[in-house]
Each structure stands twice: as structure tokens, then as C-alpha cells.
Scaffold this motif. Structure first.
Motif, PDB file in Angstrom:
ATOM      1  N   ASP A 155      47.719  82.609 -34.287  1.00 45.79           N
ATOM      2  CA  ASP A 155      47.201  81.497 -33.480  1.00 45.79           C
ATOM      3  C   ASP A 155      48.334  80.485 -33.285  1.00 45.79           C
ATOM      4  O   ASP A 155      49.459  80.723 -33.751  1.00 45.79           O
ATOM      5  N   SER A 156      48.002  79.365 -32.640  1.00 44.56           N
ATOM      6  CA  SER A 156      49.064  78.383 -32.336  1.00 44.56           C
ATOM      7  C   SER A 156      49.795  77.936 -33.599  1.00 44.56           C
ATOM      8  O   SER A 156      51.028  77.870 -33.618  1.00 44.56           O
ATOM      9  N   LYS A 170      39.295  80.861 -32.683  1.00 44.62           N
ATOM     10  CA  LYS A 170      38.730  80.102 -33.813  1.00 44.62           C
ATOM     11  C   LYS A 170      37.216  80.086 -33.721  1.00 44.62           C
ATOM     12  O   LYS A 170      36.512  80.232 -34.722  1.00 44.62           O
ATOM     13  N   THR A 193      43.857  80.219 -28.630  1.00 36.34           N
ATOM     14  CA  THR A 193      43.549  79.802 -30.013  1.00 36.34           C
ATOM     15  C   THR A 193      42.145  79.199 -30.183  1.00 36.34           C
ATOM     16  O   THR A 193      41.403  79.617 -31.081  1.00 36.34           O
ATOM     17  N   TRP A 203      49.565  80.960 -26.748  1.00 34.30           N
ATOM     18  CA  TRP A 203      48.603  80.763 -27.837  1.00 34.30           C
ATOM     19  C   TRP A 203      47.635  79.619 -27.533  1.00 34.30           C
ATOM     20  O   TRP A 203      46.470  79.648 -27.941  1.00 34.30           O
ATOM     21  N   ARG A 219      44.170  89.543 -29.703  1.00 35.59           N
ATOM     22  CA  ARG A 219      45.551  89.259 -30.120  1.00 35.59           C
ATOM     23  C   ARG A 219      46.463  90.467 -29.884  1.00 35.59           C
ATOM     24  O   ARG A 219      47.653  90.316 -29.618  1.00 35.59           O
TER      25      ARG A 219
END
Ligand SMILES: NC(=O)C1=CN([C@@H]2O[C@H](COP(=O)(O)OP(=O)(O)OC[C@H]3O[C@@H](n4cnc5c(N)ncnc54)[C@H](OP(=O)(O)O)[C@@H]3O)[C@@H](O)[C@H]2O)C=CC1
Ligand SMILES: O=C1O[C@H](COP(=O)(O)O)[C@@H](O)[C@H](O)[C@H]1O
Length: 605
Positions: A269-270, A567, A563, A559, A350
Motif C-alpha cells: 500500500d502507500s 484498506k 490504497t 498506490w 495488487r
């Protein structure tokens, strides 16, 4: 005359000015040539009486050239194409200060590469015992060697923890090397020659001492020549930083360049991606880091910009005014077999969407870059990525494959894999609708669909155009005008092709219509085998060409789009819709498309 140049092998090429863009000049001229140079840069029109001397800015000896019957003949050698060089074409007798004055001092990275015979390239494949190294990296290095694309002095090293001798490494990789179908001659000899340049060093990934041992071996092979070192990190991401630390500290070149190819995933993620970038940058400069996305090395993806920017018939249509939606479709007809452990930590969004499909989208949607230089292209990609909306949960559907029996054969479901937890909700399929909030693409849905264990293996880009306004023939299409819209398809794999769906009158006395394809099927038009993506990207990394590698700000922008969604999906433990192994995937994908008045183009085929 078509100016087809083999990228690496030695040849002498004659250019006929009349068939190229033409330019007249009488003073010294500078040309920035590289393997990627477009034919238009080779354009000269020179008075037939003139003699020209060709000089390279980096000291490569280039034979003087002269004109015969209006044709300029330039000997092209391996060294010529292995490094981008600036050539000056100077009319005979034109001695000038201008030539010197026009040359800028070169930055360290752009210092003239030494003559081939004085430098040595080593490629160290870290994680040499692994799947990717065997399947892709060693075969790609061999293909480059076979094509004459590797410099004269080179050595390949494998590095991993597994204990192996040089001969065992050679034995391991020899089974994966192949020559192209159209180039079988000397195949066995070439393989043997290549294998004799391959060596192995066993070591831990976090041991400076072991990398120092590697350094000694590399030095031995380099034999005092200027050393250029490329490290390919073909290892799980949790050890990228350890290796970058040890390799840069103990095994980097002291007098040439050191570059590191980093495999995906670049974080989850970021935050983790930012952390990875910061950690790598403790040991490496950004211009030493080559983040690879192998989809950018695929032929059709590389051709996307050529198609769009060099054909007048496409570029004017490339906007919301004519394009109704764009679809990026990836499907595989096998599951995560053997990679379940890795996959469960990442999932299809991803694994495929955030990188491969988004990179293609960025190339598809970017504005025209100022030039084809890496920074200009990557600047445009960043801009378009930063114009994209964050992906929302309501614009995504996720799926997971379940076991299925077909034709007397049983296929295991995703969670039947012993390396995957029984209650895993990791998506093996996802569909998403993305939007670019800029003037060119406002309101146009960019749909993505990616899945494993589907009915077919395919990757394609589909561009669906708007309906023809006031269509004279609309009665011939019945109620369903969508069926009559033009669709441009770039089939990335398999069976590379570009085809345009058009409406056509069926020959005969009536007025019946047919949907036909204007079809450019690569295997029919270009009989040569297409190089693997890893070949192109490895060669680029060796040449220092960064255009097809991902810059850190591109990665941050990519990202940022995914992201928040990832989440939310994980926080809420959203259950994926189950689909049978070998099917077309969850039906939710159709509802998602319908929400934006879109029909997936691959359904009709
Ligand atoms: N395989 C593929 O098709 C693709 C892979 N990638 C990426 O490329 C990289 C390499 O992939 P792949 O070859 O499949 O990976 P592997 O799992 O095969 O790992 C490569 C090597 O790394 C070492 N290794 C594995 N696990 C660990 C660990 N936990 N700790 C330390 N060392 C370990 C092993 O070597 P040893 O034990 O000898 O040290 C192994 O042979 C990964 O980042 C992957 O995401 C990207 C695209 C496709
Ligand atoms: O990066 C990845 O790509 C492969 C698909 O690559 P392709 O060139 O064979 O299409 C995919 O299988 C893998 O899951 C993913 O990590």
C-alpha cells in the motif's frame, strides 16, 4: 525503403534520404542516437559532393562515411547500439569551435561509456535458485547473448542461499534455455558459450561478508576492466532492502555503474511502498533503481504509443469526444498453484491491477510527451495517474475461484491450496471502474477486469467508441446501437493482434450489415518470433534506458488510487463472490459494467 535495423547485431546500413524525412544542412549537426531512435532521426539530405566525417561524442571509433549517389552509409556495430550516443556529422573541411562549444559537460551517469574492450558487464541474478530466475531471467539473458546484444565482455552470476556449484547452476539453467524458432543455427554452441560465462555464489541475503566474497569473484572476472554491474533482485520483497544494503556497500562497482532491478511487489500500500522506497534510497540513488513491470516490456504495450502518436487516424479520436469506455482485461486459465503463499498476502488487485493494468492505462491515457525520453514519458504518466479518482468500494467487485469438475477432471479451489488459509477472503478476481478527472477523459469509464482460474488466458485493451451521431443506417442495426459501435482491440497476448471492429455491408443486392474486423494479426504480418518482455527490459537496464521502468513518484500515484479501497476491503473483510474454476468469473462484473452503461467486449468473442 523500410528502415528495419536489427537492434544489436553488427551490420552496415544504407539510408536512402529520399525515403526518409529530409533535412538540408551545411554545418556540423548533432544526432542523439540510441537503439530506440526512431527512423526519422536518421534523416539526411546532403549535397552529393560533400564528404562527411561521423564522430561520436563518447570516443567510439566510427568509420568515416561518405555519400554515394545520394545515399549515406553508416557502419553499425554492437557498440554503436549498446549505448545511447551523440554523433556529430561534420562536413569535410568544416573545422570549427562550434562543435566543441555545443557539447555540454556530461553528468556522471552520462559520462561517455568506455570502449567495449575496456569495460566488463556483470549481471548478478539474486535469487538465482527461484522460479522467476529459471523461467524468465536466465532465458532472457541467453536470448540477448544469442542476438549479439550483450557486450563483448560479460559475466553472469547467480546468487542465492542454496548451495550449488557453477556446474550445478549451468545444469539448472540449461534446461530452460531455448533458441528462437527462426534461429536454430549454432544453438547448441551458443548455449555452451553462454553457460561458460555463468557462475554461482552461495550466500545469505543479509551478509555483507558474503557480498564481499561475491565482489572478489566479480573483480576476478572483470580482470581490471571498468566494471558495470547489474543486480537483478529476483527474491521475495521482504529481503529487497537487505540485498540493496549489502550489494551497494560491498559489491558495487568502483569505476563504472551499478544498477539494481527490483521486482514487484513494491509494497502492499502507500505506506509500505513509501517505506520501501525510502529504505532503498538509503543505499541507492533513484537513477540506480530500475523498478520492473514486465507488462511494459510486452510488444503490444510498447506499440501502444506508436499506434496512437504516429497515426493520424487515431490520435484525434483519443478523448471523451469519441471514446465511450476503455477496458483492460487480464485473465489466466490457471490458478495460483505453487504461489498461493505469496498470492494470499497480495491478491489480484495488487498482483495485476495496481501495476500491470494501471501502467497500461497510464500509457494509454497520458498526454503527448514532449519527447520519447524516459523523464518526459514518465512525467506524463505521473500526471495522468495523479488525475485519477481514488477507487471506491462501490466501483469494485471481487471474486475467488472455487473447485470445479469438468470433463472428468477436478480442479482445486483457491482455499484448497495447503499454503492458503481455509477462510481466506483474498480476491483471485476483481473488476473495477476507474475515472480520470481531466479535460480529455472526464466521465469516461476505464474498466479493469483481472482474474485467475478463468476460462481462457488473455490480456487485451479494448476501446469502445461512441455511437455514430445521426447514423443514416441506424434502422439496419435494430434497437441495439451498442452492437454497431466501433471497437479497437489491442490483444497483448496470446496471438498478438490489433483489430478494429467496423460495420460493413454484406456483398449482394440487399442492404444487410455485418460486423467485420480490420485485422493486423502479428503472426501473419511479422513472421519473426516476438522477444520476451524480460529481454527488452534487461537490455534497457543494461543500456541505462529508464523509460519502461517505474519512477518512485509514479509508484506513489499508483498506490494512492488503490490504497483506500484495499484498506476498506480488508478492514471490512468483504467476502468475494465465488466462481467455478475455468468459468468466466463472477456475474457481479457484468452488473458493475452495466452501472456505467458498458458491456465487456470480450463476451462477444
Ligand atoms: N515467479 C513469477 O512468475 C513472478 C515473480 N515475480 C516476483 O519476482 C520475485 C521472485 O519471484 P520467484 O522466483 O517466484 O520467487 P521464489 O519464491 O522462487 O524465490 C526466489 C528465491 O528467493 C529465495 N527465497 C525464497 N523465500 C525466501 C525467504 N522467505 N527468505 C529468504 N529467501 C527466500 C529462494 O532462494 P534460496 O533459498 O536459494 O536463497 C528462492 O529460490 C518476487 O519478488 C516475485 O514477486 C514477479 C512476477 C512474476
Ligand atoms: O506479475 C505477474 O504476472 C504473471 C503473468 O505474467 P504473463 O507475462 O505470463 O502474463 C502472473 O501470473 C503473476 O501472478 C503476476 O505476479
Amino acid at each position: 525503403m523500410a528502415t528495419q535495423i536489427s537492434p544489436c547485431s553488427s551490420s552496415s546500413t544504407t539510408f536512402s534520404p529520399s525515403s526518409l524525412n529530409q533535412e538540408t544542412f551545411s554545418s556540423a549537426k548533432f544526432f542523439n542516437f540510441s537503439r530506440k531512435s526512431s527512423p526519422s532521426k536518421w534523416a539526411f539530405k546532403i549535397s552529393p559532393k560533400n564528404q562527411f566525417e561521423l564522430k561520436s561524442s563518447n570516443g567510439y571509433p566510427l568509420n568515416a562515411v561518405s555519400l554515394h549517389d545520394g545515399k549515406l552509409s553508416i557502419p553499425i556495430t554492437n557498440s554503436f547500439f549498446n549505448f545511447p550516443i551523440i554523433l556529430r556529422l561534420i562536413p569535410a573541411g568544416f573545422t570549427n569551435a562550434l562543435v566543441g562549444a555545443a557539447e555540454k559537460p556530461l553528468a556522471k551517469e552520462h559520462l561517455p561509456p568506455p570502449k567495449q574492450s575496456e569495460s566488463h558487464l556483470t549481471v548478478t541474478v539474486v535469487g538465482a535458485s527461484g522460479d522467476l530466475a529459471k523461467k524468465k531471467i536466465f532465458p532472457a539473458l541467453f536470448a540477448l547473448f544469442y542476438e549479439g546484444c550483450l557486450p563483448q565482455n560479460f559475466t553472469i552470476f547467480g546468487y542465492a542461499r542454496t548451495k550449488m556449484t557453477d556446474d550445478e547452476l549451468r545444469e539448472m539453467i540449461s534446461s530452460t534455455l531455448t533458441c528462437r524458432i527462426d534461429k536454430r543455427e549454432n544453438c547448441g554452441d551458443k548455449m555452451e558459450e553462454f553457460l561458460q560465462r555463468c557462475f554461482y555464489h552461495s550466500g545469505q541475503y543479509s551478509s555483507e561478508e558474503h557480498f564481499a566474497e561475491l565482489d572478489l569473484k566479480l573483480k576476478q572476472k572483470e580482470g581490471g576492466k571498468v566494471s558495470n554491474r547489474l543486480f537483478y533482485l529476483s527474491i521475495p520483497p521482504n529481503i529487497f532492502v537487505d540485498v540493496a544494503h549489502c550489494a551497494s556497500g560491498r559489491a558495487s562497482s568502483k569505476n563504472g555503474w551499478t544498477r539494481v532491478i527490483v521486482e514487484k511487489p513494491f509494497g502492499r500500500d502507500s505506506e509500505s511502498s513509501g517505506e520501501l522506497t525510502r529504505s532503498l534510497k538509503k543505499y541507492l540513488d533513484e537513477d540506480q533503481i530500475f523498478r520492473i513491470d514486465h507488462y511494459l516490456g510486452k510488444e503490444l504495450v510498447e506499440n501502444l504509443s506508436v499506434l496512437r502518436f504516429s497515426n493520424l487516424v487515431f490520435e484525434p479520436l483519443w478523448s471523451r469526444n469519441y471514446i465511450r469506455n476503455v477496458q483492460f482485461i487480464f485473465s489466466e486459465d490457471f490458478g495460483t498453484e505453487g504461489r498461493g503463499g505469496y498470492f494470499d498476502n497480495y491478491g489480484i488487485i495488487r498482483d495485476i491491477m495496481q501495476n500491470h493494468l494501471l501502467q497500461i492505462l497510464a500509457l494509454f491515457a497520458m498526454e503527448t510527451p514532449v519527447t520519447l525520453d524516459a523523464e518526459d514519458v514518465r512525467n506524463e504518466k505521473v500526471k495522468v495517474l495523479r488525475s485519477m479518482r481514488q477507487l471506491k468500494l462501490e466501483d469494485v467487485i471481487v471474486g475467488q475461484y472455487k473447485g470445479h469438475s469438468k470433463g472428468g477432471k477436478s480442479y482445486l479451489g483457491y482455499t484448497d491450496d495447503p499454503t492458503v488459509p481455509n477462510n481466506s477472503v483474498t480476491p483471485t478476481f476483481a473488476a473495477a471502474a476507474l475515472f480520470i478527472d481531466n479535460a480529455r477523459w472526464d466521465g469516461v469509464p476505464f474498466l479493469m477486469k483481472a482474474g485467475k482460474a478463468l476460462h481462457t488466458r488473455r490480456a487485451e485493451i479494448r476501446v469502445q467508441f461512441r455511437h455514430v451521431p445521426g447514423n443514416l443506417y441506424k434502422r439496419n442495426f435494430g434497437m441495439d446501437l451498442d452492437k454497431a459501435t466501433n471497437e479497437l482491440v489491442l490483444r497483448v497476448q496470446p496471438d498478438e493482434a490489433i483489430y478494429l471492429k467496423i460495420n460493413n455491408k454484406i456483398p449482394g443486392l440487399g442492404m444487410r450489415f455485418d460486423r467485420s474486423d480490420l485485422n493486423l494479426l502479428y503472426s501473419a504480418r511479422y513472421p519473426k518470433e516476438i522477444p520476451d518482455a524480460y529481454e527488452r527490459l534487461l537490455l534497457d537496464a543494461i543500456e541505462g534506458e529508464r523509460r519502461l521502468f517505474i519512477r518512485s513518484d509514479e509508484l506513489d500515484a499508483a498506490w494512492a488510487i488503490f490504497t483506500p479501497l484495499l484498506k476498506e476491503l480488508e478492514g471490512k473483510k468483504i467476502s468475494p463472490e465465488l466462481y467455478p474454476y475455468g468459468s468466466r468469473g463472477p456475474v457481479g462484473a457484468h452488473y458493475l459494467a452495466a452501472k456505467y452503461d458498458v458491456r465487456w467486449g470480450d463476451l462477444a468473442e
